[in-house]
Scaffold this active site. Structure first.
Site, PDB file in Angstrom:
ATOM      1  N   HIS A  28      46.205  39.377  38.549  1.00  0.00           N
ATOM      2  CA  HIS A  28      47.181  39.073  39.602  1.00  0.00           C
ATOM      3  C   HIS A  28      46.563  39.215  40.988  1.00  0.00           C
ATOM      4  CE1 HIS A  28      50.965  38.631  41.591  1.00  0.00           C
ATOM      5  NE2 HIS A  28      51.040  39.885  41.969  1.00  0.00           N
ATOM      6  N   LEU A  29      46.069  40.386  41.298  1.00  0.00           N
ATOM      7  CA  LEU A  29      45.360  40.640  42.560  1.00  0.00           C
ATOM      8  C   LEU A  29      44.090  41.412  42.215  1.00  0.00           C
ATOM      9  CD1 LEU A  29      48.308  41.759  44.886  1.00  0.00           C
ATOM     10  CD2 LEU A  29      47.078  39.608  44.981  1.00  0.00           C
TER      11      LEU A  29
END
Length: 195
Positions: free
Chosen positions: A34-35
């Site tokens: 995601h990040l």
């Protein structure tokens, strides 16, 4: 493949309320993708966890006879992020149940602090139309997802049993279903007269 965003139910009151837990670990791929370098749970997956909790609550209220799908999210507020190592608690209250669908109020908590506050609307799919589109298999309430509820019900039943050693526990030698030993019972098993 279907992902389950509930580890277990902590409380389940049919047609009213459900409380579930989700532990976040670095073993979950989405935390890395995601990040990158900042392993946080995507808000959409937090909502999905609350929706799965609420969907089971709605489905169970109708005996799982309807196919329940997430229809819309009129409101979603987030007040922080959930990271690897965190434990989220979902609390979902059924506020409206009708033949066409249901509405739940869902909250996610981290360490007792409100993380998310979401309103979720579910729809009951018309049986004939859903069978045309998806077939007779219930794609919403899979065995894996319902297994989480079955575990909660088994734990609840176990909580209501008397503790081991309690004379009220079934099978205890002094309990209500106790049977007096026969004169030929030595305590090591049954003896047969004349042996």
């Amino acid at each position: 493949m279907r992902w389950i965003w509930i580890d277990k139910f902590l409380e389940f009151r049919s047609g009213e309320f459900a409380k579930a837990i989700k532990n976040l670990t670095l073993a979950e791929e989405h935390l890395h993708d995601h990040l990158p370098g900042y392993p946080v749970m995507p808000a959409s997956l937090i909502i999905e966890g609350m929706a799965q909790t609420g969907g089971i609550l709605v489905g169970e209220a109708n005996g799982f006879t309807e196919k329940v799908v997430l229809a819309k999210i009129p409101r979603a507020e987030f007040f922080g992020v959930a990271c690897a190592g965190d434990q989220m608690i979902y609390e979902v209250t059924l506020t409206d149940l009708r033949s066409e669908g249901a509405v739940v109020e869902a909250k996610a908590f981290l360490d007792g602090q409100l993380l998310a506050d979401v309103e979720i609307v579910f729809a009951h799919l018309d049986q004939s139309r859903s069978n045309q589109i998806f077939g007779p298999k219930n794609f919403v309430f899979t065995q894996q997802l319902l297994g989480v509820l079955d575990l909660a019900k088994a734990q609840e039943r176990a909580r209501h049993l008397p503790a081991p050693g309690d004379p009220a526990r079934p099978g205890h030698p002094e309990g209500p279903d106790a049977v007096a030993p026969s004169p030929t019972d030595t305590g090591k098993g049954l003896t047969v007269p004349g042996e």
